[in-house]
Scaffold this motif. Structure first.
Motif, PDB file in Angstrom:
ATOM      1  N   GLN A  81      27.862  60.516  47.544  1.00  0.00           N
ATOM      2  CA  GLN A  81      28.000  59.234  48.229  1.00  0.00           C
ATOM      3  C   GLN A  81      28.906  58.304  47.412  1.00  0.00           C
ATOM      4  O   GLN A  81      29.542  58.743  46.457  1.00  0.00           O
ATOM      5  CB  GLN A  81      26.609  58.691  48.524  1.00  0.00           C
ATOM      6  N   TRP A  82      28.994  57.033  47.780  1.00  0.00           N
ATOM      7  CA  TRP A  82      30.008  56.217  47.109  1.00  0.00           C
ATOM      8  C   TRP A  82      29.633  54.746  47.036  1.00  0.00           C
ATOM      9  O   TRP A  82      28.769  54.265  47.757  1.00  0.00           O
ATOM     10  CB  TRP A  82      31.366  56.390  47.792  1.00  0.00           C
ATOM     11  N   ALA A  83      30.306  54.065  46.122  1.00  0.00           N
ATOM     12  CA  ALA A  83      30.209  52.608  45.974  1.00  0.00           C
ATOM     13  C   ALA A  83      31.573  52.117  45.507  1.00  0.00           C
ATOM     14  O   ALA A  83      32.489  52.904  45.273  1.00  0.00           O
ATOM     15  CB  ALA A  83      29.119  52.246  44.964  1.00  0.00           C
ATOM     16  N   TRP A  84      31.709  50.814  45.361  1.00  0.00           N
ATOM     17  CA  TRP A  84      32.977  50.249  44.901  1.00  0.00           C
ATOM     18  C   TRP A  84      33.044  50.322  43.375  1.00  0.00           C
ATOM     19  O   TRP A  84      32.246  49.708  42.686  1.00  0.00           O
ATOM     20  CB  TRP A  84      33.122  48.805  45.371  1.00  0.00           C
ATOM     21  N   ALA A  85      33.993  51.098  42.892  1.00  0.00           N
ATOM     22  CA  ALA A  85      34.129  51.285  41.448  1.00  0.00           C
ATOM     23  C   ALA A  85      35.571  51.177  40.996  1.00  0.00           C
ATOM     24  O   ALA A  85      35.898  50.431  40.070  1.00  0.00           O
ATOM     25  CB  ALA A  85      33.545  52.639  41.031  1.00  0.00           C
TER      26      ALA A  85
END
Length: 219
Positions: A81-85
């Motif tokens: 999954q993902w997030a803002w990085a």
């Protein structure tokens, strides 16, 4: 490779995007903070902008809480999954979203840039004094500083282990890339291991420490 699960190192629901994605890149970061991964994740969870963080955090030097060990790796949210990085500011919003979806962020808990004053070294704009034994002198000014907080040997050993695991799991190339300059290949999504500053000129993570470079070249 087993990533540790600990509620203190978990992003809350809603603080990441629960969407499984195809992963083709790994991006290395450091936190600009203490070695405590739980403090790092707590900061992300209280970020009013939301959805900021990396999938993996590798603990640094132990602090007085003794709540973690140097070099432990924690899964902050599911790797697929993902997030803002990474968030390359020069790109369109659609490109930035696609980039975040394909990348796996790894955070080294480390103070990053240091300043020297009267023969002593400080992080966080002078708030934290760093022992000289933990200082890497690059010998030149890079991205605003000559001095950086050293990544620990335990962190680098764990990083190698994590990278080998992710490389096998997602068929990501571990061939060494120069992580310390803006690189159009990274921005275009070329398969491989990259650093945050391959995507942004205003970032200095990870820093070009000889021990880190050797660890990555020896994969």
């Amino acid at each position: 490779m087993i990533l540790l699960q600990d509620n203190r190192a978990k992003l809350n629901a809603g603080q990441f995007i629960a969407e499984n994605c195809v992963k083709t890149q790994i991006v290395l970061h450091h936190t600009v903070g203490s070695g405590n991964p739980f403090n790092t994740v707590h900061g992300w969870n209280t970020d009013t902008q939301g959805r900021v963080g990396t999938a993996i955090a590798i603990a640094g030097r132990e602090d007085k809480t003794f709540s973690y060990k140097d070099g432990q790796a924690f899964e902050v949210f599911p790797i697929r999954q993902w997030a803002w990085a990474t968030n390359a500011r020069s790109e369109t919003i659609n490109h930035r979203i696609a980039m975040e979806k394909r990348t796996i962020g790894i955070e080294l808990c480390n103070y990053g840039q240091l300043v020297q004053r009267n023969g002593k070294f400080f992080a966080l704009n002078g708030l934290v004094e760093i022992p000289s034994s933990q200082v890497v002198d690059l010998g030149w000014v890079w991205r605003g500083s000559r001095f950086y907080h050293a990544y620990t040997p335990a962190q680098l050993r764990t990083l190698q282990e994590v990278l080998r695991f992710l490389g096998r799991q997602f068929n990501i190339s571990l061939k060494y890339n120069n992580l310390f300059q803006l690189d159009s290949r990274a921005l275009k999504g070329e398969n491989g291991v990259w650093g945050h500053c391959n995507f942004r000129l205003d970032k200095s993570d990870v820093s070009p420490q000889p021990q880190l470079i050797q660890a990555l070249k020896s994969l």
